[in-house]
Design an enzyme around this catalytic site. Sequence first.
Site, PDB file in Angstrom:
ATOM      1  N   SER A  50       0.999  -1.231  -0.199  1.00 34.84           N
ATOM      2  CA  SER A  50      -0.012   0.133   0.081  1.00 34.84           C
ATOM      3  C   SER A  50       0.904   1.384   0.044  1.00 34.84           C
ATOM      4  CB  SER A  50      -0.937   0.066   1.301  1.00 34.84           C
ATOM      5  OG  SER A  50      -1.473   1.229   1.195  1.00 34.84           O
ATOM      6  N   TYR A  84      -2.899  -0.913  10.795  1.00 34.59           N
ATOM      7  CA  TYR A  84      -2.629  -1.091   9.487  1.00 34.59           C
ATOM      8  C   TYR A  84      -1.365  -0.558   8.730  1.00 34.59           C
ATOM      9  CZ  TYR A  84      -4.251  -1.147   4.260  1.00 34.59           C
ATOM     10  OH  TYR A  84      -4.344  -1.416   3.098  1.00 34.59           O
TER      11      TYR A  84
HETATM   12  N1  LIG Z   1      -8.567  -0.462  -1.626  1.00 30.85           N
HETATM   13  C1  LIG Z   1      -7.660   0.385  -1.239  1.00 30.85           C
HETATM   14  O1  LIG Z   1      -7.601   1.822  -1.200  1.00 30.85           O
HETATM   15  C2  LIG Z   1      -6.209  -0.281  -1.096  1.00 30.85           C
HETATM   16  C3  LIG Z   1      -5.164   0.537  -1.209  1.00 30.85           C
HETATM   17  C4  LIG Z   1      -3.853   0.000  -0.761  1.00 30.85           C
HETATM   18  C5  LIG Z   1      -3.865  -1.424  -0.686  1.00 30.85           C
HETATM   19  N2  LIG Z   1      -4.981  -2.183  -0.692  1.00 30.85           N
HETATM   20  C6  LIG Z   1      -4.838  -3.717  -0.420  1.00 30.85           C
HETATM   21  O2  LIG Z   1      -5.290  -4.264  -1.244  1.00 30.85           O
HETATM   22  C7  LIG Z   1      -5.664  -5.701  -1.027  1.00 30.85           C
HETATM   23  C8  LIG Z   1      -7.119  -6.175  -1.346  1.00 30.85           C
HETATM   24  O3  LIG Z   1      -7.816  -5.170  -0.872  1.00 30.85           O
HETATM   25  P1  LIG Z   1      -9.396  -4.575  -1.559  1.00 30.85           P
HETATM   26  O4  LIG Z   1      -9.179  -3.243  -1.546  1.00 30.85           O
HETATM   27  O5  LIG Z   1      -9.486  -5.347  -2.897  1.00 30.85           O
HETATM   28  O6  LIG Z   1     -10.360  -4.849  -0.315  1.00 30.85           O
HETATM   29  P2  LIG Z   1     -11.333  -6.298  -0.184  1.00 30.85           P
HETATM   30  O7  LIG Z   1     -12.594  -5.934  -1.409  1.00 30.85           O
HETATM   31  O8  LIG Z   1     -11.877  -5.904   1.083  1.00 30.85           O
HETATM   32  O9  LIG Z   1     -10.546  -7.274  -0.552  1.00 30.85           O
HETATM   33  C9  LIG Z   1      -9.941  -8.042   0.500  1.00 30.85           C
HETATM   34  C10 LIG Z   1     -10.062  -9.436   0.269  1.00 30.85           C
HETATM   35  O10 LIG Z   1      -9.304 -10.031   1.534  1.00 30.85           O
HETATM   36  C11 LIG Z   1      -9.958 -11.393   2.077  1.00 30.85           C
HETATM   37  N3  LIG Z   1      -9.701 -11.552   3.420  1.00 30.85           N
HETATM   38  C12 LIG Z   1      -9.569 -10.710   4.471  1.00 30.85           C
HETATM   39  N4  LIG Z   1      -9.343 -11.636   5.439  1.00 30.85           N
HETATM   40  C13 LIG Z   1      -9.205 -12.879   5.027  1.00 30.85           C
HETATM   41  C14 LIG Z   1      -8.819 -14.078   5.616  1.00 30.85           C
HETATM   42  N5  LIG Z   1      -8.599 -14.133   6.928  1.00 30.85           N
HETATM   43  N6  LIG Z   1      -8.877 -15.128   5.055  1.00 30.85           N
HETATM   44  C15 LIG Z   1      -9.235 -15.100   3.619  1.00 30.85           C
HETATM   45  N7  LIG Z   1      -9.438 -14.051   3.070  1.00 30.85           N
HETATM   46  C16 LIG Z   1      -9.463 -12.822   3.560  1.00 30.85           C
HETATM   47  C17 LIG Z   1     -11.428 -10.574   1.891  1.00 30.85           C
HETATM   48  O11 LIG Z   1     -12.423 -11.689   2.004  1.00 30.85           O
HETATM   49  P3  LIG Z   1     -13.865 -11.539   2.698  1.00 30.85           P
HETATM   50  O12 LIG Z   1     -14.594 -10.580   2.209  1.00 30.85           O
HETATM   51  O13 LIG Z   1     -14.322 -13.043   2.557  1.00 30.85           O
HETATM   52  O14 LIG Z   1     -13.409 -11.338   4.293  1.00 30.85           O
HETATM   53  C18 LIG Z   1     -11.536  -9.879   0.656  1.00 30.85           C
HETATM   54  O15 LIG Z   1     -11.907 -10.750  -0.294  1.00 30.85           O
HETATM   55  C19 LIG Z   1      -5.484  -5.589   0.559  1.00 30.85           C
HETATM   56  O16 LIG Z   1      -4.417  -6.250   1.033  1.00 30.85           O
HETATM   57  C20 LIG Z   1      -5.470  -4.112   1.054  1.00 30.85           C
HETATM   58  O17 LIG Z   1      -4.854  -3.761   2.174  1.00 30.85           O
HETATM   59  C21 LIG Z   1      -6.022  -1.592  -0.879  1.00 30.85           C
END
Ligand SMILES: NC(=O)c1ccc[n+]([C@@H]2O[C@H](COP(=O)([O-])OP(=O)(O)OC[C@H]3O[C@@H](n4cnc5c(N)ncnc54)[C@H](OP(=O)(O)O)[C@@H]3O)[C@@H](O)[C@H]2O)c1
Length: 243
Positions: free
Chosen positions: A143, A156
């Site tokens: 991130s 985080y």
């Molecule tokens: N969105 C942003 O602005 C942003 C910016 C920088 C980095 N990121 C990073 O990008 C990555 C993806 O995030 P996203 O934005 O796409 O959000 P998201 O839609 O909430 O995706 C996160 C995914 O991780 C899964 N997950 C969480 N805990 C888990 C567990 N214990 N076991 C298995 N799966 C698990 C969730 O599954 P469930 O829904 O079933 O819990 C969900 O599918 C993350 O690492 C996040 O930190 C996001």
Amino acid sequence: MNELKNKVAVVTGAGGGIGRAVAAALGKEGMRVVLFGGNDNSKLMATASAVRKSGGEPLVFAGDLTDMNFISDTVPKVLKETGGIDVLINNAGKAFNAAFEDTPADVFDKLFAINVKVPYFLTQKLLPYLKKSDRAEIINVCSVVSHAGYPMQSAYVASKHALLGFTKSLAAELYEKNIRVHAICPGGVYTDMVKVARPDLSDDGMIKPEEIADIVMFFLKNRGNAVIDEICVHRVNKQPFLV
Ligand SMILES: NC(=O)c1ccc[n+]([C@@H]2O[C@H](COP(=O)([O-])OP(=O)(O)OC[C@H]3O[C@@H](n4cnc5c(N)ncnc54)[C@H](OP(=O)(O)O)[C@@H]3O)[C@@H](O)[C@H]2O)c1
């Protein structure tokens, strides 16, 4: 020639957001895509359908990745189905927005479990198979907060700094083994994570999950002599930040 066709990629957090977009992009290359997600099987099934639609072959494994027994039990099943692993995308993650004083130890542990421990030990479990691949790649979704400190996100931010540190060490350690290790450091991507944390924000000017998927594909398709360790992605600054 499409060198990615029929290669096997594991994507964690594939039930939505960035993970789903990445899985669909891998499918477009004709890859076999192993989908790891949380306990909500319906979310993974929706991603599986997107992978199939784009031309790939999905394999679904729902379960809590922070349960180390789930990882130990599932990896042999994955290998039985696929015969090998070429690409690992450590994408699953969780955020938590609260003041430092209001961040309890159990939340801290949960964030470090999914954001740091899971990528570390899932990679360790899959490494023997990645070593057998002729184009192994590991991509960790870090991130912008892997570099910067943001208020109200201390746990985080600390976890994403840790993930970037792990990524850098692993890249150096595996380079001689012809395994490429990369970090992607996105700014605000319009996914459920942002929608839940900041319902006041719209998608106006925010990064789309598909744009992160494009960067993943750039890494996978460019295995030249120039090794790219990390790509940081910033959005046009239209709204005050964010997760
Ligand atoms: N969105 C942003 O602005 C942003 C910016 C920088 C980095 N990121 C990073 O990008 C990555 C993806 O995030 P996203 O934005 O796409 O959000 P998201 O839609 O909430 O995706 C996160 C995914 O991780 C899964 N997950 C969480 N805990 C888990 C567990 N214990 N076991 C298995 N799966 C698990 C969730 O599954 P469930 O829904 O079933 O819990 C969900 O599918 C993350 O690492 C996040 O930190 C996001």
